[in-house]
Each structure stands twice: as structure tokens, then as C-alpha cells.
Design a protein around this motif. Structure first.
Motif, PDB file in Angstrom:
ATOM      1  N   UNK A 180       0.844  -1.201   0.000  1.00 14.08           N
ATOM      2  CA  UNK A 180       0.000   0.000   0.000  1.00 14.08           C
ATOM      3  C   UNK A 180       0.875   1.246   0.000  1.00 14.08           C
ATOM      4  N   UNK A 181       0.512   2.282  -0.777  1.00 15.12           N
ATOM      5  CA  UNK A 181       1.358   3.477  -0.925  1.00 15.12           C
ATOM      6  C   UNK A 181       1.756   4.072   0.427  1.00 15.12           C
ATOM      7  N   UNK A 182       2.999   4.501   0.583  1.00 14.56           N
ATOM      8  CA  UNK A 182       4.035   4.631  -0.457  1.00 14.56           C
ATOM      9  C   UNK A 182       4.793   3.332  -0.729  1.00 14.56           C
ATOM     10  N   UNK A 183       4.502   2.246  -0.007  1.00 14.18           N
ATOM     11  CA  UNK A 183       5.172   0.977  -0.225  1.00 14.18           C
ATOM     12  C   UNK A 183       6.395   0.816   0.670  1.00 14.18           C
ATOM     13  N   UNK A 184       6.756  -0.442   0.892  1.00  9.05           N
ATOM     14  CA  UNK A 184       7.949  -0.739   1.700  1.00  9.05           C
ATOM     15  C   UNK A 184       9.056  -1.241   0.782  1.00  9.05           C
ATOM     16  N   UNK A 185      10.284  -0.905   1.157  1.00 13.47           N
ATOM     17  CA  UNK A 185      11.413  -1.269   0.293  1.00 13.47           C
ATOM     18  C   UNK A 185      11.748  -2.748   0.456  1.00 13.47           C
ATOM     19  N   UNK A 186      12.025  -3.405  -0.663  1.00 14.11           N
ATOM     20  CA  UNK A 186      12.438  -4.794  -0.639  1.00 14.11           C
ATOM     21  C   UNK A 186      13.647  -4.944  -1.554  1.00 14.11           C
ATOM     22  N   UNK A 187      14.692  -5.584  -1.023  1.00 15.97           N
ATOM     23  CA  UNK A 187      15.904  -5.813  -1.803  1.00 15.97           C
ATOM     24  C   UNK A 187      16.130  -7.302  -1.993  1.00 15.97           C
ATOM     25  N   UNK A 188      17.250  -7.695  -2.624  1.00 12.08           N
ATOM     26  CA  UNK A 188      17.529  -9.111  -2.874  1.00 12.08           C
ATOM     27  C   UNK A 188      17.501  -9.937  -1.585  1.00 12.08           C
ATOM     28  N   UNK A 189      16.694 -11.003  -1.558  1.00 11.99           N
ATOM     29  CA  UNK A 189      16.602 -11.882  -0.383  1.00 11.99           C
ATOM     30  C   UNK A 189      15.666 -11.379   0.691  1.00 11.99           C
ATOM     31  N   UNK A 190      15.161 -10.175   0.560  1.00 16.11           N
ATOM     32  CA  UNK A 190      14.254  -9.626   1.575  1.00 16.11           C
ATOM     33  C   UNK A 190      12.803  -9.960   1.205  1.00 16.11           C
ATOM     34  N   UNK A 237       8.538  -8.985   1.944  1.00 15.68           N
ATOM     35  CA  UNK A 237       7.500  -8.062   2.430  1.00 15.68           C
ATOM     36  C   UNK A 237       6.144  -8.730   2.216  1.00 15.68           C
ATOM     37  N   UNK A 238       5.276  -8.644   3.234  1.00 12.97           N
ATOM     38  CA  UNK A 238       3.930  -9.212   3.103  1.00 12.97           C
ATOM     39  C   UNK A 238       2.908  -8.125   3.383  1.00 12.97           C
ATOM     40  N   UNK A 239       1.830  -8.104   2.642  1.00 15.09           N
ATOM     41  CA  UNK A 239       0.800  -7.072   2.837  1.00 15.09           C
ATOM     42  C   UNK A 239      -0.553  -7.577   2.333  1.00 15.09           C
ATOM     43  N   UNK A 240      -1.614  -6.852   2.709  1.00 14.23           N
ATOM     44  CA  UNK A 240      -2.966  -7.208   2.266  1.00 14.23           C
ATOM     45  C   UNK A 240      -3.134  -6.795   0.811  1.00 14.23           C
ATOM     46  N   UNK A 241      -3.474  -7.780  -0.033  1.00  8.40           N
ATOM     47  CA  UNK A 241      -3.652  -7.476  -1.459  1.00  8.40           C
ATOM     48  C   UNK A 241      -5.051  -7.000  -1.781  1.00  8.40           C
ATOM     49  N   UNK A 242      -5.925  -6.933  -0.765  1.00  5.50           N
ATOM     50  CA  UNK A 242      -7.294  -6.503  -1.042  1.00  5.50           C
ATOM     51  C   UNK A 242      -7.489  -5.012  -0.811  1.00  5.50           C
ATOM     52  N   UNK A 243      -6.397  -4.256  -0.941  1.00  7.47           N
ATOM     53  CA  UNK A 243      -6.463  -2.795  -0.977  1.00  7.47           C
ATOM     54  C   UNK A 243      -5.466  -2.311  -2.036  1.00  7.47           C
ATOM     55  N   UNK A 244      -5.682  -1.107  -2.558  1.00  7.36           N
ATOM     56  CA  UNK A 244      -4.780  -0.633  -3.622  1.00  7.36           C
ATOM     57  C   UNK A 244      -3.322  -0.676  -3.183  1.00  7.36           C
ATOM     58  N   UNK A 245      -2.432  -1.066  -4.103  1.00 10.34           N
ATOM     59  CA  UNK A 245      -1.013  -1.159  -3.752  1.00 10.34           C
ATOM     60  C   UNK A 245      -0.156  -0.834  -4.967  1.00 10.34           C
ATOM     61  N   UNK A 246       1.146  -0.733  -4.724  1.00 10.32           N
ATOM     62  CA  UNK A 246       2.044  -0.249  -5.769  1.00 10.32           C
ATOM     63  C   UNK A 246       3.290  -1.125  -5.829  1.00 10.32           C
ATOM     64  N   UNK A 247       3.836  -1.219  -7.041  1.00  9.39           N
ATOM     65  CA  UNK A 247       5.170  -1.805  -7.258  1.00  9.39           C
ATOM     66  C   UNK A 247       5.949  -0.734  -8.026  1.00  9.39           C
ATOM     67  N   UNK A 248       7.084  -0.317  -7.484  1.00 13.88           N
ATOM     68  CA  UNK A 248       7.840   0.749  -8.141  1.00 13.88           C
ATOM     69  C   UNK A 248       9.334   0.519  -7.948  1.00 13.88           C
ATOM     70  N   UNK A 249      10.129   0.903  -8.948  1.00 12.12           N
ATOM     71  CA  UNK A 249      11.583   0.755  -8.834  1.00 12.12           C
ATOM     72  C   UNK A 249      12.275   1.865  -9.613  1.00 12.12           C
ATOM     73  N   UNK A 250      13.262   2.464  -8.993  1.00  8.94           N
ATOM     74  CA  UNK A 250      14.061   3.498  -9.662  1.00  8.94           C
ATOM     75  C   UNK A 250      15.152   2.871 -10.534  1.00  8.94           C
ATOM     76  N   UNK A 251      15.777   1.808 -10.017  1.00  9.18           N
ATOM     77  CA  UNK A 251      16.947   1.227 -10.708  1.00  9.18           C
ATOM     78  C   UNK A 251      16.604  -0.007 -11.534  1.00  9.18           C
TER      79      UNK A 251
END
Length: 571
Positions: free
Chosen positions: A131-141, A143-157
Motif C-alpha cells: 500500500x502506498x508509499x510501499x515498503x522497500x524490498x531488496x535481494x533476499x528480503x 515483504x507481506x501485505x494485504x492485497x485486497x487494498x490498492x497497492x504499488x510496485x515501483x523501482x528506480x533502478x
């Protein structure tokens, strides 16, 4: 040349839509996409966006992977590919995807179905998910969240992710611990008005009580009751009087009418026994017609969702069905209608018309029936009847009539347009007789869905449909006021019945098909009685008579069930 990906997705889409019994218009409305786009997608001529595919999967109530299979799909720098479909630790449906995000890409996802959870594991690069703004996830990390609300996937690199979708299990009602003593007590509670309950175990409830039904499924005993709604004791002469008396006859009298030369009396006697817990041989009521030609229906016809052949065969088994022409004839005889032509709207195969003409043979029906398959069945059941092959709401006629009858068909049309057309085609002082199924009043979409389930499954309660766990679980879930999972259980119940070809299972399948069409608000657009009457008043009709002929849900005379309205156009 067609794009292979688009073509495969289009084929999946068409297959899933048809398996659900949805028309193009119906799915387009449910998914919120244009019908033209849906048509192009099925033909493999359009490039679907991820958002569109998700919307279609949700509207079809299937996992996303069912639609896209294992082909990568994507847009605007985001690609998704199904890796595996399996079961999670709790047995829940689980899908695993690889998601690749290009540098500076963002995907905004709408809420998925209620109860869905997402788990994301980073493979490469960093991304923000959830859910916005989202939590950061890196290699091997992870993250779990409720998918029944609006959410985002974003990456700068740019990043690669594993996305796990844990779908919720369809809910099942919980049963109470069973014992012989509990079974006896439960039977009494249900007969006194408890809507229904389930006991763990197959307990034989002693002492059958009229209107209360004990059904089994898997390892549970289900107890349900039908609403008590006694019919008035009416008197008349001849066959009409004999038929009215059967409504209150004891079992011995009903049995003696099982082989009556009158189809009406046979039907009423069979139903009377059924409601008293005695299942007689249905063979004398089964109607055989030639199979309708393949491909005779249009995409959006009633028959595109309901089999006319099967409907024609078993419709006389429908509880409350024969009461419609019976009370209709009683009302028409009371107003002294002479030998005249009248319109019968949405005649279908014509069972009700056959029964009505038994009682009032001097009437001259003009059937209005747009379905070729229904007209074919009608021609076999009532040879020589005049038929207008038209959609009633589009009927263009200079002739006006003293009577218009519509039995079991008004809810297949726009109620307003049906009433307006009937008003225009009636002579001043003419009668509109509508017998049809109506729901208990509702105010929300969820309440309508529950009422729809309780209405349709009530007609199935008297039938010996054992080992159909999903069917009775479906009814109990609705009685408990729950809306989630009703459609899934209805589909499961329908699937349970697919392997059976006996008359009772066939009738149950038709009732479940009608229920599913009603949940989709396609073809089956039932409303509640007072709403129907409000619209009739708005058009200009006056109410002559109203009867609730068969109660399915609720105890009031304006609750769910089969109703008859006699409406008059003022002079």
C-alpha cells in the motif's frame, strides 16, 4: 498474423467466460470494460493491459494465472509471468509470479478480492511494494501485505521480484456438534422458525414435520424449514374447484390424483406430496420435446444461459409452478372474461398456458416468444397456437387486447419497459396478469445476493438431493448473513450435479443456473414485489389482486416467493 500471446489470452478469456455462462455484455459490465474491447480481446486483436486483465480475472472470479497461463504479459515497463499454481500451507490457492520492473517504472494495482494476501521476495535490485508509499524490498528480503487494498510496485533502478498471491479459501459454514438428542432438539428449533443449521455427523432427526427438511452432505446433517404461508381456501365449480381443493388435501387424496387425466391435477398432487415429504415418481410430469437446433440462440438470449430442452422437460416439477395458472384462472373467471384473443408474453415452451387452457379453454392465446428453441417446444406442446416471434418490449402492434398474461417471464425483461408496453397494448379497462418469482426486499448488492440464494435454494429443499454438500452449505452460509463465497459454492454445487441425469438433479441444475445468472444480473433480473408494484403504479396501473402463491424467503405476504399480480389499466 495474430499475435500468439494475444490469441492465447483471448482463447482463455472466451473459454472462461462461456464456462461461467456470461455473455459479452455481462462480462463487460462486470469488469467495467467496453464490450467492443472485450470482443477484440477474445478475437486476439487487442493488446490487453495488466489492469484490464486483472479486472477481467476478478469479474470472472478466477485466479489471474487462469487467464494468462504461463505467458509473460506486461505494459509500461512491468512484465509479469506465472511460475506456479499450487496450494499454500492452509490449503489455500497459491500463485507465484516473477515480476520484472524496468528502471523508473511504477505499477499501480487495484484491490484484489477480499482476503487475498501478497508476499513479495526480492531477486534483483530494489523496489517499493505494498500500500502506498510501499515498503522497500531488496535481494533476499521479504515483504507481506494485504492485497485486497490498492497497492504499488515501483523501482528506480529496475528490479526482479517473486510475488506470491495467497487466495482466500471459500468459506464454509460451521456445524454444531451432533447427537441423537441434539438432532431432536434441532428439528424442533428449525420447525419453530430457526432458518437452518447443520450438525456435525449424519444424524437421523426423528419425527418428520411438514415444511421442515433434513438433508445430508458429506459428514453433516442439515436442517432447513420453508416459511409458513398458508394459501386461502377458495371455492369454485368443476375442474377449478377440484384443483383448488387439492391445495389443502391430505396425502391420501393427493395420491389418488397421481394418475389423473388432468395434467393440472397431476402436477398439483405431485407437488402437494413433495411438500409433505413424499417423493412420488416424477415420470407423469416430464415433458419430452425434440432437441432444439444447435446455435439457434443469440449471444444474449435467455437460452444462452438456460437450456430450453431441459427446462421444457422438468419445469412442471417446480414447486409453486401449477399454482400460477390455477390462481390466474380463478382471478380471470371472477372478472368474467369472455372468449377473446389475449397476449401471452414470454410463453416459453408453454407449460403454464397448457394448464391455463385446461381451466379456461374458451380463451384464445396469442403467444409472444422471441426464442426459436422455445417456439419449437411450444409448437410440440400446444400445436396450432398463434405465435408472434418477437421481443415483447419491441413488439409493434396496432391491435389492443383485453388481457395480457405473463407467467415466469417478466424478470427476463426490463420491468419498466415491460410494464409500459403492456399498458400501451391493453384496452382501457384491460387486465395485466403477472405471475413470477420475486425476492425478499433488499437494499444492498450483498443483501440481494443472499436473498437470491435463499430464494432459489428454497425451491430445492423438498427434493431428495443428498450428497450435495456445497448446495446446503451455500444455503446455510446465506442464512448466516454471509455474502463472500456464495458464487463459488453455487458453482461447486452445480458441478456436483453435472454427473447426474435424473429429473431431480436436472431441475436443481436449472435452478442453480438461474441463480448464477441472477448473481451476474444477466437474463435473470428479479426484483422484490413492492418495487414491481411501485413501477406498475408509476406506469398507470391499478392493483386488482395480489397473492403470494409460494413462499421461499420471509414470512410476510410481500416477501420472497412466487407471486401473482392482477393489474388493471383504468378506463
Amino acid at each position: 498474423m495474430k499475435n500468439d500471446l494475444f490469441y492465447e489470452v483471448g482463447q482463455n478469456l472466451r473459454r472462461l467466460r462461456q464456462a461461467k455462462g456470461l455473455t459479452l455484455s455481462g462480462l463487460a459490465a462486470k469488469a467495467g470494460v467496453a464490450k467492443s474491447l472485450l470482443h477484440a480481446l477474445e478475437a486476439g486483436r487487442a493488446n490487453p493491459t495488466l489492469a484490464t486483465l486483472w479486472a477481467l480475472a476478478q469479474a470472472l472470479e478466477v485466479p489471474f494465472g487462469e487467464l494468462v497461463q504461463a505467458r509473460p504479459v506486461g505494459d509500461e515497463g512491468v512484465t509479469v509471468q506465472l511460475i506456479e499454481r499450487t496450494r499454500g500451507r492452509s490449503g489455500e490457492p497459491l500463485e507465484v509470479y516473477r515480476m520484472d520492473l524496468s528502471p523508473c517504472s511504477v505499477r499501480w494495482a487495484e484491490a484484489h478480492e477480499r482476503g487475498l494476501r501478497e508476499r513479495v521476495i526480492g531477486l534483483r535490485g530494489k523496489a517499493r511494494v505494498g500500500p502506498p508509499p510501499g515498503r522497500e524490498v531488496g535481494p533476499g528480503e521479504e515483504v507481506e501485505f494485504a492485497g485486497d487494498e490498492p497497492h504499488v510496485y515501483a523501482s528506480e533502478e529496475g528490479a526482479s521480484l517473486l510475488v506470491f498471491l495467497h487466495y482466500p479459501l471459500p468459506p464454509r459454514p460451521q456445524g454444531e456438534a451432533g447427537s441423537p438428542e441434539k438432532a431432536s432438539l434441532a428439528l424442533r428449533e428449525v420447525s419453530l422458525g430457526v432458518g437452518g443449521l447443520a450438525l456435525e455427523g449424519r444424524w437421523l432427526a426423528p419425527g418428520f414435520q411438514e415444511g421442515v427438511f433434513v438433508r445430508w452432505g458429506a459428514n453433516r446433517t442439515y436442517l432447513f424449514s420453508l416459511p409458513l404461508a398458508p394459501l386461502p381456501r377458495l371455492e369454485a365449480q368443476g375442474l377449478l374447484g377440484e384443483a383448488l381443493a387439492l391445495l389443502h388435501a391430505p396425502k391420501e387424496d393427493l395420491r389418488s390424483h397421481g394418475q389423473s387425466p388432468s395434467l393440472l391435477l397431476r402436477t398439483l398432487a405431485w407437488e402437494g406430496l413433495l411438500l409433505k415429504g413424499e417423493v412420488a415418481d416424477p415420470a407423469p410430469l416430464l415433458v419430452q420435446t425434440a432437441r432444439s437446433p444447435v446455435g439457434s440462440s443469440k449471444e444474449e438470449d435467455w437460452e444462452s444461459r438456460i437450456s430450453v430442452d431441459l427446462y421444457a422437460r422438468v419445469e412442471l416439477l417446480h414447486p409453486g409452478y401449477a399454482r400460477q395458472p390455477l390462481f390466474l384462472a380463478y382471478g380471470l373467471q371472477a372478472v368474467g372474461l369472455e372468449k377473446e384473443r389475449f397476449l401471452d408474453v414470454g410463453t416459453g415452451p408453454g407449460h403454464h398456458l397448457l394448464l391455463l387452457l385446461e381451466l379456461l379453454p374458451h380463451l384464445e392465446p396469442v403467444a409472444v416468444e422471441p426464442s426459436p428453441a422455445s417456439r419449437q417446444a411450444l409448437a410440440q406442446l400446444i400445436p396450432g397456437v398463434e405465435v408472434l416471434p418477437e421481443d415483447f418490449t419491441l413488439l409493434d402492434s396496432e391491435e389492443t387486447f383485453p388481457l395480457i398474461v405473463c407467467v415466469g417471464a417478466s424478470h427476463h425483461m426490463s420491468t419498466w419497459r415491460f410494464l409500459e408496453k403492456a399498458y400501451r397494448l391493453l384496452r382501457p379497462g384491460g387486465l395485466l396478469a403477472v405471475a413470477d418469482e420475486f425476492l425478499r426486499p433488499f437494499t444492498t448488492r450483498e443483501e440481494r445476493a443472499r436473498n437470491l440464494v435463499l430464494h432459489h435454494t428454497a425451491y430445492l429443499l423438498p427434493f431428495p438431493l443428498e450428497e450435495t454438500e456445497a448446495l446446503w452449505a451455500l444455503r446455510l452460509l446465506a442464512l448466516q448473513g454471509k455474502s463472500r463465497g456464495l458464487r463459488a459454492l453455487a458453482e461447486e454445487a452445480l458441478q456436483d450435479l453435472e454427473t447426474r441425469s435424473d429429473a431431480f438433479a436436472t431441475f436443481a441444475r436449472l435452478e442453480l443456473q438461474a441463480l448464477l445468472a441472477g448473481l451476474d444480473y444477466e437474463v435473470e433480473t428479479k426484483t422484490y414485489p413492492r418495487r414491481f408494484l411501485e413501477l406498475a403504479f408509476a406506469v398507470g396501473f391499478e392493483l386488482e389482486h395480489h397473492h403470494r402463491l409460494f413462499a421461499t424467503h420471509g414470512r410476510g405476504s410481500w416477501d420472497g416467493g412466487t407471486h401473482l399480480f392482477l393489474l388493471r389499466r383504468p378506463k
